[in-house]
Write an enzyme that holds these catalytic residues in place. Structure first.
Site, PDB file in Angstrom:
ATOM      1  N   GLU A  99      22.022   1.907 -10.608  1.00  0.00           N
ATOM      2  CA  GLU A  99      21.559   3.129 -11.260  1.00  0.00           C
ATOM      3  C   GLU A  99      20.169   3.472 -10.713  1.00  0.00           C
ATOM      4  O   GLU A  99      19.409   2.589 -10.303  1.00  0.00           O
ATOM      5  CB  GLU A  99      21.547   2.887 -12.783  1.00  0.00           C
ATOM      6  N   ASP A 100      19.842   4.754 -10.732  1.00  0.00           N
ATOM      7  CA  ASP A 100      18.547   5.164 -10.188  1.00  0.00           C
ATOM      8  C   ASP A 100      17.386   4.822 -11.122  1.00  0.00           C
ATOM      9  O   ASP A 100      16.383   4.255 -10.703  1.00  0.00           O
ATOM     10  CB  ASP A 100      18.547   6.672  -9.853  1.00  0.00           C
ATOM     11  N   ASP A 103      15.544   5.295 -18.498  1.00  0.00           N
ATOM     12  CA  ASP A 103      14.510   6.007 -19.247  1.00  0.00           C
ATOM     13  C   ASP A 103      14.657   5.561 -20.710  1.00  0.00           C
ATOM     14  O   ASP A 103      14.145   4.516 -21.102  1.00  0.00           O
ATOM     15  CB  ASP A 103      14.743   7.503 -19.019  1.00  0.00           C
ATOM     16  N   PHE A 152       7.985  12.547 -14.927  1.00  0.00           N
ATOM     17  CA  PHE A 152       9.286  12.945 -14.383  1.00  0.00           C
ATOM     18  C   PHE A 152       9.203  12.893 -12.863  1.00  0.00           C
ATOM     19  O   PHE A 152       8.318  13.488 -12.251  1.00  0.00           O
ATOM     20  CB  PHE A 152       9.684  14.349 -14.850  1.00  0.00           C
ATOM     21  N   ASP A 159      16.825  14.134  -9.097  1.00  0.00           N
ATOM     22  CA  ASP A 159      16.744  15.595  -9.042  1.00  0.00           C
ATOM     23  C   ASP A 159      16.013  16.198 -10.233  1.00  0.00           C
ATOM     24  O   ASP A 159      15.831  15.559 -11.275  1.00  0.00           O
ATOM     25  CB  ASP A 159      18.152  16.195  -9.018  1.00  0.00           C
ATOM     26  N   ARG A 165      16.720  15.989  -4.375  1.00  0.00           N
ATOM     27  CA  ARG A 165      17.302  14.655  -4.148  1.00  0.00           C
ATOM     28  C   ARG A 165      17.046  14.159  -2.733  1.00  0.00           C
ATOM     29  O   ARG A 165      17.017  12.961  -2.475  1.00  0.00           O
ATOM     30  CB  ARG A 165      18.819  14.697  -4.366  1.00  0.00           C
TER      31      ARG A 165
HETATM   32  P1  IMP Z   1      18.340   7.586 -20.069  1.00  0.00           P
HETATM   33  O1  IMP Z   1      19.723   7.714 -20.625  1.00  0.00           O
HETATM   34  O2  IMP Z   1      17.322   8.279 -20.919  1.00  0.00           O
HETATM   35  O3  IMP Z   1      17.936   6.163 -19.743  1.00  0.00           O
HETATM   36  O4  IMP Z   1      18.297   8.426 -18.767  1.00  0.00           O
HETATM   37  C1  IMP Z   1      18.820   8.040 -17.596  1.00  0.00           C
HETATM   38  C2  IMP Z   1      19.144   9.250 -16.749  1.00  0.00           C
HETATM   39  O5  IMP Z   1      18.222  10.336 -16.969  1.00  0.00           O
HETATM   40  C3  IMP Z   1      19.003   8.874 -15.312  1.00  0.00           C
HETATM   41  O6  IMP Z   1      20.222   8.412 -14.792  1.00  0.00           O
HETATM   42  C4  IMP Z   1      18.550  10.164 -14.673  1.00  0.00           C
HETATM   43  O7  IMP Z   1      19.686  10.931 -14.336  1.00  0.00           O
HETATM   44  C5  IMP Z   1      17.822  10.910 -15.759  1.00  0.00           C
HETATM   45  N1  IMP Z   1      16.363  10.763 -15.631  1.00  0.00           N
HETATM   46  C6  IMP Z   1      15.529  10.108 -16.468  1.00  0.00           C
HETATM   47  N2  IMP Z   1      14.265  10.188 -16.040  1.00  0.00           N
HETATM   48  C7  IMP Z   1      14.307  10.899 -14.886  1.00  0.00           C
HETATM   49  C8  IMP Z   1      13.292  11.304 -13.954  1.00  0.00           C
HETATM   50  O8  IMP Z   1      12.088  11.011 -14.068  1.00  0.00           O
HETATM   51  N3  IMP Z   1      13.730  12.017 -12.884  1.00  0.00           N
HETATM   52  C9  IMP Z   1      15.033  12.352 -12.683  1.00  0.00           C
HETATM   53  N4  IMP Z   1      16.002  11.992 -13.525  1.00  0.00           N
HETATM   54  C10 IMP Z   1      15.648  11.267 -14.627  1.00  0.00           C
END
Ligand code: IMP
Length: 178
Positions: A99-100, A103, A152, A159, A165
């Site tokens: 996973e990238d 958050d 962010f 993206d 990207r």
């Molecule tokens: P979570 O469910 O809040 O942990 O969010 C995870 C997803 O939110 C990631 O897979 C990203 O697609 C998106 N995301 C969260 N923070 C960022 C950011 O800083 N830049 C781009 N995408 C983000």
């Protein structure tokens, strides 16, 4: 005022070094003869996963899962929907989910429980970026690249509204004052 990439948080060389380090850690823990099944989360993790896989000196095969999480462009709502599931049978396989960014942790928690339901022999998680200060739910991450502040970021696969990207460095998004 619009939001655009403003400054470099991590440049391509730092990322390259970290990805290599992560690959060595993964190799160090995988001594079973079966190939690793690398499941990449579309779309953000594609660039990270392709670099990581090319660094890994062990047999592996490639799978993808696509998720959609609803919310604003910079905040996820935690409601996750799988838009493309894995097609291979995970039963008894050693799976590495790539996973990238983590958050709130909601997306990863959902994906982990979804994949565990498919009875893999093991499920490990590699993430490039961790915004740990923003976590809402506990998730297990086995390999983390960088812990970053609550900003962010875009580039290296990540993206904002579908853009940026392809930037080779990881950049902080901010207000364009020009
Ligand atoms: P979570 O469910 O809040 O942990 O969010 C995870 C997803 O939110 C990631 O897979 C990203 O697609 C998106 N995301 C969260 N923070 C960022 C950011 O800083 N830049 C781009 N995408 C983000």
């Amino acid at each position: 005022m619009s939001l655009t990439p403003q400054s470099v948080l991590l440049d391509r060389e730092e990322i390259r070094g970290k990805v290599a380090e992560m690959a060595r850690s993964i190799e160090g823990r995988h001594h079973h003869p079966d190939p690793l099944l690398v499941v990449t989360v579309l779309r953000g993790a594609v660039i990270f996963a392709s670099d990581l896989m090319r660094e890994l000196r062990l047999p592996l095969s490639v799978e993808f899962v696509a998720v959609e999480s609803y919310g604003t462009s910079t905040r996820s709502s935690g409601i996750v929907n799988i838009t493309r599931d894995v097609t291979e049978d995970l039963d008894g396989r050693h799976v590495l989910l790539v996973e990238d960014i983590v958050d709130t942790g909601l997306t990863l928690r959902y994906l982990q429980s979804h994949l565990l339901g498919k009875k893999p022999a093991s499920l490990e998680v590699a993430v490039l970026l961790d915004k740990i200060s923003h976590r809402q739910v506990d998730v297990t991450v086995d390999y983390t690249g960088f812990v970053i502040p609550d900003v962010f970021v875009v580039g290296y696969g990540l993206d904002y509204s579908g853009l940026y990207r392809n930037l080779p460095d990881l950049m902080i998004l901010g207000e364009d004052v020009s």
